[in-house]
Write an enzyme that holds these catalytic residues in place. Sequence first.
Site, PDB file in Angstrom:
ATOM      1  CB  ALA A   1       1.219  -0.362   4.621  1.00 60.32           C
TER       2      ALA A   1
ATOM      3  CB  SER B   1      -0.850   0.063   1.270  1.00 60.40           C
ATOM      4  OG  SER B   1      -1.946  -0.757   1.156  1.00 60.40           O
TER       5      SER B   1
ATOM      6  CG  HIS C   1      -5.407  -6.543  -0.268  1.00 62.73           C
ATOM      7  ND1 HIS C   1      -5.316  -5.681  -1.329  1.00 62.73           N
ATOM      8  CD2 HIS C   1      -4.320  -6.314   0.512  1.00 62.73           C
ATOM      9  CE1 HIS C   1      -4.211  -4.955  -1.201  1.00 62.73           C
ATOM     10  NE2 HIS C   1      -3.587  -5.316  -0.094  1.00 62.73           N
TER      11      HIS C   1
ATOM     12  CG  ASN D   1      -1.182   2.274  11.425  1.00 61.52           C
ATOM     13  OD1 ASN D   1      -0.921   1.811  10.308  1.00 61.52           O
ATOM     14  ND2 ASN D   1      -1.891   1.615  12.319  1.00 61.52           N
TER      15      ASN D   1
ATOM     16  CG  HIS E   1      -6.243   3.514   3.035  1.00 60.83           C
ATOM     17  ND1 HIS E   1      -5.337   2.479   3.114  1.00 60.83           N
ATOM     18  CD2 HIS E   1      -6.352   3.811   1.713  1.00 60.83           C
ATOM     19  CE1 HIS E   1      -4.912   2.166   1.890  1.00 60.83           C
ATOM     20  NE2 HIS E   1      -5.514   2.958   1.029  1.00 60.83           N
TER      21      HIS E   1
ATOM     22  CG  HIS F   1      -3.121  -1.541  -3.614  1.00 61.61           C
ATOM     23  ND1 HIS F   1      -2.179  -2.495  -3.349  1.00 61.61           N
ATOM     24  CD2 HIS F   1      -3.520  -1.088  -2.412  1.00 61.61           C
ATOM     25  CE1 HIS F   1      -2.013  -2.609  -2.046  1.00 61.61           C
ATOM     26  NE2 HIS F   1      -2.821  -1.769  -1.451  1.00 61.61           N
TER      27      HIS F   1
ATOM     28  CG  MET G   1      -5.518  -5.745   6.427  1.00 53.21           C
ATOM     29  SD  MET G   1      -6.720  -4.495   5.939  1.00 53.21           S
ATOM     30  CE  MET G   1      -6.870  -3.539   7.451  1.00 53.21           C
ATOM     31  CB  SER G   2      -1.107  -7.957   2.056  1.00 53.12           C
ATOM     32  OG  SER G   2       0.027  -7.306   2.592  1.00 53.12           O
TER      33      SER G   2
ATOM     34  CE1 TYR H   1      -8.800  -4.316   0.791  1.00 56.10           C
ATOM     35  CE2 TYR H   1      -7.255  -5.272   2.359  1.00 56.10           C
ATOM     36  CZ  TYR H   1      -7.547  -4.373   1.350  1.00 56.10           C
ATOM     37  OH  TYR H   1      -6.574  -3.508   0.918  1.00 56.10           O
ATOM     38  CD  GLU H   2      -8.425  -5.842  -3.711  1.00 57.93           C
ATOM     39  OE1 GLU H   2      -8.671  -5.269  -4.766  1.00 57.93           O
ATOM     40  OE2 GLU H   2      -7.317  -6.344  -3.460  1.00 57.93           O
TER      41      GLU H   2
END
Length: 291
Positions: free
Chosen positions: A121, A38, A91, A248, A263, A69, A224-225, A93-94
């Site tokens: 990230a 990301s 991902h 973060n 994000h 992306h 998340m990846s 979540y997509e």
Amino acid sequence: MAGSEEVVPFDYDSVKEVADYLLTITDVRPKIGIICGSGLGDLANQVENAVEFEYSKIPKFPVSTVVGHAGKLIFGTISGKSVVCMKGRFHYYEGYSPQKITMPVRVMKLLGVEILIVTNAAGGLNQNYKTGDIMIINDHISIVGMSGIHPLIGPNDDKFGTRFPSITSAYNKEFRKLAMDTCKELDMEDYTQTGVYLHLSGPSYETAAECRMLRAWGSDAVGMSTAPEVVVAVHCGMKVLGLSLITNMVVMDIDTEDVEPNHEEVLETSKRRAQDMQQIVKKVITKMNIS
Ligand code: HPA
């Protein structure tokens, strides 16, 4: 598994068709594959003599939907070494299956890629970390994979690898040392860490209670990846280097008045450290013992 998505080719013969097609439209024969995380897509700017193909123009290739992306496969050289770079990854979540998320890694394998460099990230769980730190991944915990949402579920194609692969040493020890030495040479030691990446599905960020649990489980950063791609890469015999940018710090206490993860902050930190990530990857590639 994700619901109504189209089926993407994941078996050897279908993936080979995609790879063979790509080999007809480029002369580059990459040995190193790179996946940009990301906001870290500018890593692709390091590719010299770049030839770019939009995912949407490559028959049977998945397409990505997330802001930050782009969706391009970029062939060329970095420090004289032939590479293929994914600017934009997929991902869970997509709504994509783990097989779809990782299919490009198999394509890379059949293009001749032997080394995979993944960046991402991530949120910092380890309280010694700071926003902007770079973490060399030494291991992962994939909650998604452990729940059975695993890219290698289904018939195993032995042409890629064995039914029950070991991923104990997924993150190559030699590369981890190479990355650490490189960060020291680049004067980045103060903000370089080594740790465990925890993979979950997202897309919501974690609750404070979840973060405390994840930390207690021994993870240093959360994202998340990455884990699915790494598992598939190791299954088919690639060596892996993984780098997380801590974009973060997660919130561990519901009474914290700090800003909550978002994000925009992730993209903002990625932008701030983009140059550093590029320098590390470039220098590491220079030192990799591959043509
Ligand atoms: N949690 C999960 N994924 C992330 C985070 C986070 O805090 N930051 C960047 N990716």
